[in-house]
Design a protein around this motif. Structure first.
Motif: not given
Length: 170
Positions: A23-36, A132-143
């Motif tokens: 019921x909280x896939x976005x929240x789970x993903x945010x927690x995972x990304x924050x941990x990494x 830069x490492x975190x956003x690698x592969x994202x276009x400026x508009x996506x960033x």
């Protein structure tokens, strides 16, 4: 095991998400990304002699100069005992100095030392490198869109966090 929730399907963000997070896939993903993110920053900070979170305290001190310890605690949104221990460790390393506030001898002022000020370029470089490492592969508009969306999410959570939300110290 997916449930009836439309976000709990085979196309959920992560096949590694536990069923309880359905019921909280976005929240789970945010927690995972924050941990990494914290782990990755920790590796960069280790080379500077800092632990994760200490650089955020130094950023406040660099921007504000000497500040009351109580205000620093409030602005970081951390438990007072956590900040006290962090300050003790940083004081032992020579990065900060604590002294009585001349305006109120019961209060303690915290300020960066010369050694602490010298960390600024390294911390700024670590943050830029991680960005830069975190956003690698994202276009400026996506960033820009990601930053906008995360700002909205942060705004939603600020009200939820109430007094624990970090605020300006100076």
């Amino acid at each position: 095991m997916p449930g009836t929730d439309p976000v709990c399907t085979e196309s959920a963000p992560s096949a590694d998400s536990p069923p309880a997070a359905c019921g909280g896939t976005v929240s789970h993903t945010l927690a995972w990304v924050a941990r990494l993110h914290r782990i990755a920053m920790g590796r960069r900070l280790r080379d500077l002699g800092l632990y994760p979170g200490q650089e955020l305290m130094m950023m406040r001190l660099w921007d504000c100069g000497a500040v009351r310890q109580s205000e620093l605690i409030q602005s970081l949104g951390l438990d007072p005992s956590t900040v006290t221990k962090m300050l003790q460790r940083m004081e032992q390393c020579g990065y900060v100095r604590r002294s009585p506030d001349p305006a109120d001898r019961r209060a303690v002022l915290v300020e960066a030392t010369e050694k602490g000020l010298a960390l600024r370029a390294g911390v700024e470089g670590a943050w830029a490198d991680l960005e830069e490492s975190t956003l690698a592969g994202l276009a400026p508009a996506d960033r820009a869109e990601l930053a906008r969306l995360l700002g909205l999410v942060g705004g939603n959570l600020t009200e939820e966090a109430g007094e624990e939300a970090a605020g300006p110290v100076c």
